[in-house]
Write a protein that holds these residues in place. Structure first.
Motif, PDB file in Angstrom:
ATOM      1  N   GLY A  45     -11.293  26.517  -0.547  1.00 17.09           N
ATOM      2  CA  GLY A  45     -10.259  25.478  -0.763  1.00 17.09           C
ATOM      3  C   GLY A  45     -10.731  24.444  -2.012  1.00 17.09           C
ATOM      4  N   SER A  49     -10.294  29.326  -7.343  1.00 18.20           N
ATOM      5  CA  SER A  49      -9.217  30.169  -7.504  1.00 18.20           C
ATOM      6  C   SER A  49      -7.938  29.661  -8.559  1.00 18.20           C
ATOM      7  CB  SER A  49      -8.346  31.044  -6.524  1.00 18.20           C
ATOM      8  OG  SER A  49      -9.396  31.271  -5.594  1.00 18.20           O
ATOM      9  N   THR A  50      -7.749  28.283  -8.317  1.00 15.31           N
ATOM     10  CA  THR A  50      -6.780  27.848  -9.221  1.00 15.31           C
ATOM     11  C   THR A  50      -7.209  27.649 -10.351  1.00 15.31           C
ATOM     12  OG1 THR A  50      -6.027  26.611  -6.985  1.00 15.31           O
ATOM     13  CG2 THR A  50      -5.201  25.598  -9.374  1.00 15.31           C
TER      14      THR A  50
END
Ligand code: ADP
Length: 307
Positions: A45, A49-50
């Motif tokens: 989180g 990945s973003t």
């Protein structure tokens, strides 16, 4: 030609709108030089990945600039190889077909010999004709890596390349990543395993809740935070007295173990033994642990990395 091959400057990115909006990146800046293995280290989180999706041109940042080899990401697609999450492999294609399909997405059409070479490199020669869904987890992970190299890219983005692998398979993937580096490719990988970042990466950025908390070589991050070595002893000694010993910065109990953070282990250790002798207590096992990225993460965020 700039030596910086990946540039991310003041990038903000979010998902959703209104009350459901999630800010995934809150002003992230970092750059990766040609030929580096660079690690994005952070918990689930954190936004790793973003950040990769922004570099791949799959997610449009709200603010900031992203450049891949000096170009906007969508214009640089042929330069990037992206490791798919193994769940994204097309189940019904064979291993060789997967390589062909993903290479073709980049307008690259490898010969049979080139495909064989790539598969051999990843220990997948015997799986050439097997469908993706019939492979073991470790084999799928290696196929995902081979796919990233299908179009012979100069930059490779790897999203948690060793997640869910056993230690032996993990080391084999580490060797493959080092080989990519030896060939002069630039590797950006994400991980939430501190030892992976330390083993592989020349430089890392610690990312948490959409922000870069620190970046540099693992050693410089640890040194810059002045995280001290820890003496760990199986002993029952009064904390207030331990805290007064030479070199001691802090002391606490974790379970039965006394943990003493010290700037001068050589001075603290004999003083601890003398204190125990004075009080008629014994010290069971005792060990000294040098600080690592895990400690740096705890210092920066107040939380353990793998908690
Ligand atoms: P990481 O890769 O470090 O685990 P992510 O970039 O996947 O982190 O996620 C960053 C934040 O954005 C998290 O709060 C996550 O829940 C949220 N997020 C990621 N993808 C989506 C999505 N498609 N829709 C909504 N929120 C998302």
């Amino acid at each position: 030609m700039s030596n910086l091959i990946l540039e991310i400057d003041a990038v903000r990115a979010s998902y959703g709108r209104g009350a459901g909006r999630v800010e995934a990146l809150r002003g992230v800046s970092l750059s990766v030089a040609r030929g580096e293995i660079f690690g994005l280290l952070g918990p689930n989180g954190a936004g790793k990945s973003t950040l990769l999706a922004c570099l791949e041109g799959l997610h449009q940042p709200e603010a900031g600039v992203v450049r891949v080899a000096g170009l906007p990401p969508l214009q640089a697609k042929g330069r990037l190889g992206v490791q798919l999450q193994k769940a994204a492999l097309l189940d019904d294609l064979t291993v060789a077909e997967l390589i062909e399909v993903y290479a073709a997405l980049y307008n690259v059409f490898p010969s049979r010999a080139q495909i064989d070479q790539l598969l051999a490199r990843f220990g997948l020669a015997e799986q050439r004709g097997r469908r993706a869904r019939r492979l073991s987890g470790g084999q799928q992970q290696r196929v995902a890596l081979a796919v990233a190299l299908a179009a012979d890219p100069e930059i490779v983005l790897l999203d948690e390349p060793t997640s869910a692998l056993d230690p032996q398979a993990r080391r084999a993937v580490w060797d493959l990543i080092r080989a990519l580096h030896d060939e002069g490719r630039t590797v950006l990988l994400t991980t939430h395993a501190m030892e992976e970042a330390e083993a592989l990466c020349g430089r890392v950025a610690i990312i948490d809740q959409g922000r870069i908390m620190a970046s540099g070589t693992p050693a410089s991050i640890v040194a810059g935070l002045e995280v001290r070595p820890t003496l760990k002893a199986l002993a029952e000694l009064p904390l207030d007295q331990v805290q007064g010993l030479p070199g001691v910065h802090s002391a606490r109990y974790t379970g039965q173990h006394l943990e003493v953070e010290t700037g001068e282990p050589q001075a603290t250790l004999p003083a601890l033994q003398a204190l125990a002798a004075r009080l008629g207590r014994t010290i069971g096992e005792i060990s000294l642990r040098q600080p690592n990225l895990e400690d740096a993460f705890l210092r920066l965020t107040g939380r353990a990395l793998n908690a």
